[in-house]
Design a protein around this motif. Structure first.
Motif, PDB file in Angstrom:
ATOM      1  N   SER A 124       0.859  -1.185   0.000  1.00  0.00           N
ATOM      2  CA  SER A 124       0.000   0.000   0.000  1.00  0.00           C
ATOM      3  C   SER A 124       0.897   1.238   0.000  1.00  0.00           C
ATOM      4  N   GLN A 125       0.314   2.426  -0.130  1.00  0.00           N
ATOM      5  CA  GLN A 125       1.101   3.657  -0.129  1.00  0.00           C
ATOM      6  C   GLN A 125       1.853   3.837   1.190  1.00  0.00           C
ATOM      7  N   GLU A 126       1.196   3.537   2.296  1.00  0.00           N
ATOM      8  CA  GLU A 126       1.840   3.659   3.608  1.00  0.00           C
ATOM      9  C   GLU A 126       2.996   2.673   3.726  1.00  0.00           C
ATOM     10  N   GLN A 127       2.784   1.439   3.256  1.00  0.00           N
ATOM     11  CA  GLN A 127       3.837   0.438   3.322  1.00  0.00           C
ATOM     12  C   GLN A 127       5.001   0.796   2.393  1.00  0.00           C
ATOM     13  N   LEU A 128       4.716   1.417   1.249  1.00  0.00           N
ATOM     14  CA  LEU A 128       5.798   1.853   0.360  1.00  0.00           C
ATOM     15  C   LEU A 128       6.696   2.876   1.044  1.00  0.00           C
ATOM     16  N   LYS A 129       6.088   3.761   1.832  1.00  0.00           N
ATOM     17  CA  LYS A 129       6.888   4.726   2.591  1.00  0.00           C
ATOM     18  C   LYS A 129       7.764   3.994   3.596  1.00  0.00           C
ATOM     19  N   GLN A 130       7.196   3.013   4.299  1.00  0.00           N
ATOM     20  CA  GLN A 130       7.979   2.231   5.257  1.00  0.00           C
ATOM     21  C   GLN A 130       9.091   1.469   4.542  1.00  0.00           C
ATOM     22  N   TRP A 131       8.802   0.966   3.351  1.00  0.00           N
ATOM     23  CA  TRP A 131       9.791   0.241   2.548  1.00  0.00           C
ATOM     24  C   TRP A 131      10.976   1.172   2.225  1.00  0.00           C
ATOM     25  N   ARG A 132      10.658   2.392   1.795  1.00  0.00           N
ATOM     26  CA  ARG A 132      11.718   3.340   1.449  1.00  0.00           C
ATOM     27  C   ARG A 132      12.510   3.781   2.680  1.00  0.00           C
ATOM     28  N   ASP A 133      11.842   3.837   3.836  1.00  0.00           N
ATOM     29  CA  ASP A 133      12.486   4.313   5.062  1.00  0.00           C
ATOM     30  C   ASP A 133      13.138   3.205   5.884  1.00  0.00           C
ATOM     31  N   ASN A 134      13.288   2.012   5.322  1.00  0.00           N
ATOM     32  CA  ASN A 134      13.908   0.885   6.030  1.00  0.00           C
ATOM     33  C   ASN A 134      13.207   0.591   7.353  1.00  0.00           C
ATOM     34  N   GLN A 135      11.974   0.163   7.265  1.00  0.00           N
ATOM     35  CA  GLN A 135      11.222  -0.141   8.464  1.00  0.00           C
ATOM     36  C   GLN A 135      10.640  -1.541   8.401  1.00  0.00           C
ATOM     37  N   VAL A 136       9.912  -1.883   9.442  1.00  0.00           N
ATOM     38  CA  VAL A 136       9.260  -3.177   9.565  1.00  0.00           C
ATOM     39  C   VAL A 136       7.768  -2.970   9.353  1.00  0.00           C
ATOM     40  N   PHE A 137       7.142  -3.872   8.597  1.00  0.00           N
ATOM     41  CA  PHE A 137       5.703  -3.755   8.399  1.00  0.00           C
ATOM     42  C   PHE A 137       5.103  -5.131   8.181  1.00  0.00           C
TER      43      PHE A 137
END
Length: 178
Positions: A124-137
Motif C-alpha cells: 500500500s502507499q503507507e507500506q511503500l513509505k515504510q519500505w523506502r524508510d527501512n522499516q518493519v511492516f
C-alpha cells in the motif's frame, strides 16, 4: 391461461436471474488458497549468510526459545528457514500461515531481488513509505488466507540488527495475532 403462463415464466426467469447472480463474485480477483501451517509455525526467509550470522542467531534465539513452565520443553514457534530462492520456487512455501522475511532491498542476489520486487508490488502507499524508510511492516493475505507476512526491509545487516532489536516485540505480537 396464456397470460398466467407468461407471468409464471417471467417469475421463473426472474428467480433464476436473482439466484444465479448471487453466486457470481463481483471482484475479478481469484480467491486465495488456504494457508498452510499451524498458529505456532513460522517460516523465516533471509539470505543464507545472514541466517548463519548474527541476525539468524537473534531470530532463532527469540522464536525458537523454550516456552517457560512447559515440560518437556516446547519452543515459542516451530521455525523453518528458507533462502529466497527456495521460498520462491516452491508454491507451498508461499502459502505458509506466518512468514518473517528479512530482505536487502537492493541485493546483488537475483532471487533476493525477485522477492523484493514481488513484495514491493503488493504494498500500500503507507507500506511503500515504510519500505523506502527501512522499516518493519506487516502484510496480510499476500499468497494465502489467513496469512501474516512480517517484512524487515533493509540495506545491510547492521540495519537488520538495529530494526530487529527495535521492533522484535511488535513482530512477535503481530505474528501471534494471526
Amino acid at each position: 391461461m396464456a397470460r398466467r403462463r407468461f407471468w409464471e415464466l417471467l417469475l421463473f426467469l426472474g428467480l433464476c436471474h436473482f439466484l444465479g447472480s448471487g453466486c457470481v463474485k463481483d471482484s475479478p480477483e481469484k480467491p486465495l488458497p488456504p494457508a498452510l501451517g499451524k498458529l505456532n509455525e513460522l517460516t523465516i526467509v533471509m539470505d543464507t549468510i545472514w541466517w548463519q550470522g548474527k541476525i539468524g542467531n537473534e531470530v532463532r534465539g527469540r522464536f525458537s526459545a523454550a516456552f517457560p513452565f512447559v515440560t518437556p520443553a516446547e519452543p515459542w514457534f516451530k521455525t523453518q528457514y528458507f533462502s529466497p530462492k527456495r521460498f520462491l520456487t516452491n508454491p507451498s512455501f508461499l502459502s505458509q500461515r506466518n512468514c518473517l522475511i528479512i530482505i536487502r532491498k537492493y541485493s546483488s542476489n537475483a532471487q533476493e531481488q525477485a522477492l523484493a520486487k514481488i513484495i514491493e508490488s503488493r504494498l500500500s502507499q503507507e507500506q511503500l513509505k515504510q519500505w523506502r524508510d527501512n522499516q518493519v511492516f506487516a502484510m496480510d493475505k499476500v499468497w494465502s488466507n489467513p496469512q501474516r507476512v512480517m517484512v524487515v526491509a533493509v540495506n545491510d545487516e547492521k540495519q537488520a540488527l538495529q530494526l530487529w532489536e527495535q521492533y522484535y516485540p511488535t513482530i512477535y505480537q503481530r505474528i501471534r495475532e494471526n
